[in-house]
Design an enzyme around this catalytic site. Structure first.
Site, PDB file in Angstrom:
ATOM      1  N   ASP A 201       0.858  -1.026  -0.128  1.00 20.08           N
ATOM      2  CA  ASP A 201      -0.165  -0.090   0.042  1.00 20.08           C
ATOM      3  C   ASP A 201       0.894   1.295  -0.029  1.00 20.08           C
ATOM      4  O   ASP A 201       1.896   1.166  -0.395  1.00 20.08           O
ATOM      5  CB  ASP A 201      -0.900  -0.087   1.235  1.00 20.08           C
ATOM      6  CG  ASP A 201      -2.122   0.548   0.908  1.00 20.08           C
ATOM      7  OD1 ASP A 201      -2.352   1.837   0.702  1.00 20.08           O
ATOM      8  OD2 ASP A 201      -3.489  -0.278   0.969  1.00 20.08           O
ATOM      9  N   HIS A 243      -3.665   5.728   3.194  1.00 13.83           N
ATOM     10  CA  HIS A 243      -4.590   4.923   2.915  1.00 13.83           C
ATOM     11  C   HIS A 243      -4.036   3.478   3.391  1.00 13.83           C
ATOM     12  O   HIS A 243      -4.785   2.882   3.920  1.00 13.83           O
ATOM     13  CB  HIS A 243      -4.479   4.745   1.250  1.00 13.83           C
ATOM     14  CG  HIS A 243      -5.459   3.634   0.675  1.00 13.83           C
ATOM     15  ND1 HIS A 243      -5.078   2.328   0.475  1.00 13.83           N
ATOM     16  CD2 HIS A 243      -6.565   3.673   0.327  1.00 13.83           C
ATOM     17  CE1 HIS A 243      -6.064   1.551  -0.254  1.00 13.83           C
ATOM     18  NE2 HIS A 243      -7.089   2.411  -0.241  1.00 13.83           N
ATOM     19  N   SER A 441     -11.207  -1.284  -0.698  1.00  8.75           N
ATOM     20  CA  SER A 441      -9.916  -1.160  -0.155  1.00  8.75           C
ATOM     21  C   SER A 441     -10.142  -1.433   1.564  1.00  8.75           C
ATOM     22  O   SER A 441      -9.191  -1.904   2.021  1.00  8.75           O
ATOM     23  CB  SER A 441      -9.198   0.066  -0.367  1.00  8.75           C
ATOM     24  OG  SER A 441      -8.812   0.282  -1.665  1.00  8.75           O
TER      25      SER A 441
END
Length: 510
Positions: A201, A243, A441
């Site tokens: 990520d 994220h 996600s």
């Protein structure tokens, strides 16, 4: 509960190409592609311009994945006027940069029958820079090489956590953990310190109080340096996106009296940074991430992304085929070394089992409207051995009932299981705090956490056995409310919205 056999998707690619189409493509571009079925129209071509004087990035795949063929590809790159950025002899893949418009054809001629395919990885020039000297195949003594990890014996770095007795302050807000029965699973185990999850990520906040104890810096890496493994002390830290930090909290935020708790709060995580500061995950970054996971003998990876710049990579297009094949090899190699992968299904409200038109790619330049066919795949989510996760939202509000999130991709035979993905509370970088995010996600890390719990409770399971169990143990979820324009098809036991159902953490550890 009896185990149901793992769904086997149709192979995304062929290792070798043949026929008139492939020969013609080699003649024109120096790249090969997977031939389409005789009665299937080709996908819309997306020519990738690589003009003289502009540095472009390429992936080359050797005919055979061995050091000898890989070394010959390196020599061919040099002969064709390019620079070897990174070699992965384990899978027969080379990352190269070149500023010669004819590089693909030139390297194909120089490599001869040692080259299986070559293709450009992006539609824009390289922004990361290029090494000044040719690199060598990574091995003992080579610059940048890190010795492969040895799997610790049980107890070497701690055993299973004490059964949970005290809730973290915001755990009562985590309806998502209740929905997948993680709160009940924690009464049996919160995970084992021997289990390592790779978070592919944008990086993990290194000093977040809920993450610092479970983030293993020694296993972390930055893969956004043109696809080279950067093991510098801060390379894997987040820069422009939180994220990865949010994803990491869902997987393994510690039970420590602070904030929230993760699905598997006693396992370790490695930050495998594959998202550039500009927000792209190019194929060479993903290859680096998956090979690193295999080298470090991780147990699980989470992949809350698709590889850029194509939402769907089409195997009958030479550039797209070569890049997709390189990532596929990396996924397969790491799986063979014991890593099981979870991946987000995507947020386009798209039927992955009935691909027709795409208007989103290439997303690093000017998107076009293109026709898709059966060679077009979401990477890495549609590769064999990868658990593809759709997202659900709590509905009606305040209950433990759910429906498919409006943004979630779907597809009969494409979705393995479902997990909560709408308004998920987790860790964020700002003020070392907490916030909600939505997307597949956010659904995928719930499954990665469950796989980590499963591995903790049953350390002898192989990746294939883990996927079989995960799917068999999922709670059957009927189609229910149908989203407008997205009909649900299939049975209560296996349908296009939820695959084989809601992932079940309690069954995973029982």
């Amino acid at each position: 509960m009896a185990l149901r056999p793992m769904r086997r998707r149709m192979p995304a690619l062929a290792l070798a190409t043949s026929g008139v189409l492939a020969a013609a493509l080699v003649s024109m571009t120096g790249a090969t592609a997977a031939p389409t079925a005789a009665n299937e129209p080709g996908s819309t071509p997306v020519p990738i311009s690589t003009p003289d004087g502009v540095v472009s990035s390429y992936l080359l795949n050797a005919r055979n994945a061995n050091p000898g063929h890989t070394k010959q590809l390196e020599r061919a790159v040099e002969k064709a006027g390019g620079v070897v950025v990174q070699s992965w002899p384990q899978i027969g893949v080379v990352v190269a940069h070149a500023d010669v418009s004819s590089f693909r054809a030139d390297v194909a001629k120089a490599a001869g029958n040692k080259l299986e395919s070559v293709g450009a990885t992006r539609t824009v020039p390289v922004a990361e820079g290029t090494p000044s000297e040719l690199s060598v195949s990574w091995g003992p003594g080579a610059s940048g090489y890190k010795k492969e990890a040895k799997k610790p014996a049980n107890g070497d770095i701690g055993s299973e956590a004490t059964v949970a007795t005290v809730a973290d302050p915001r755990e009562n807000e985590q309806w998502d953990l209740q929905m997948i029965k993680a709160d009940q699973a924690h009464r049996i185990t919160e995970g084992n310190r021997n289990v390592l999850v790779g978070v592919l990520d944008s990086g993990i906040d290194p000093d977040h109080p809920d993450l610092v104890a479970n983030t293993d810096a020694s296993e972390s890496v930055n893969c956004t340096d043109a696809g080279r493994p950067d093991t510098s002390a801060t390379g894997w830290h987040p820069t422009t996106s939180d994220h990865g930090t949010h994803v990491a909290g869902t997987i393994a935020a510690a039970r420590n009296g602070v904030g929230i708790v993760g699905v598997a709060p006693n396992v370790r995580m490695a930050s495998v940074k594959v998202v550039s500061d500009a927000g792209y995950i190019y194929p060479e970054y993903a290859v680096c991430g998956f090979v690193w996971a295999g080298q470090r003998k991780m147990d699980v990876t989470n992949n809350s992304y698709y590889v850029d710049p194509f939402q769907f990579w089409c195997g009958d297009q030479p550039d797209q085929y070569a890049a997709m094949e390189a990532v596929r090899r990396a996924v397969e190699w790491s799986t063979d070394r014991g890593v099981v992968h979870a991946a987000a299904a995507g947020n386009s409200s798209y039927d992955l089992s009935n691909k027709t038109i795409d208007t989103s790619a290439p997303n690093d330049s000017t998107p076009i409207t293109r026709t898709l066919n059966d060679t077009c795949k979401k990477v890495p989510g549609e590769f064999d051995g990868v658990v593809t996760v759709s997202s659900v939202q709590r509905f009606p509000a305040g209950t433990m009932d759910s429906r498919l999130s409006s943004f979630s991709n779907r597809g009969l035979g494409s979705i393995d299981v479902a997990a909560p993905g709408s308004a998920i509370l987790s860790t964020i970088v700002r003020d070392n705090g907490y916030g909600t995010k939505s997307g597949t996600s956010m659904a995928s890390p719930h499954v990665a956490g469950v796989l980590a719990l499963m591995k903790s409770a049953h350390p002898g399971l192989t990746p294939a056995q883990m996927i079989d169990r995960l799917r068999a143990q999922a709670d059957d979820k009927p189609c229910g409310t149908t989203t407008a324009g997205a009909p649900c098809v299939g049975t209560d036991a296996d349908n296009s919205y939820f695959g084989e159902g809601m992932v079940d953490a309690l069954d995973a550890v029982s």
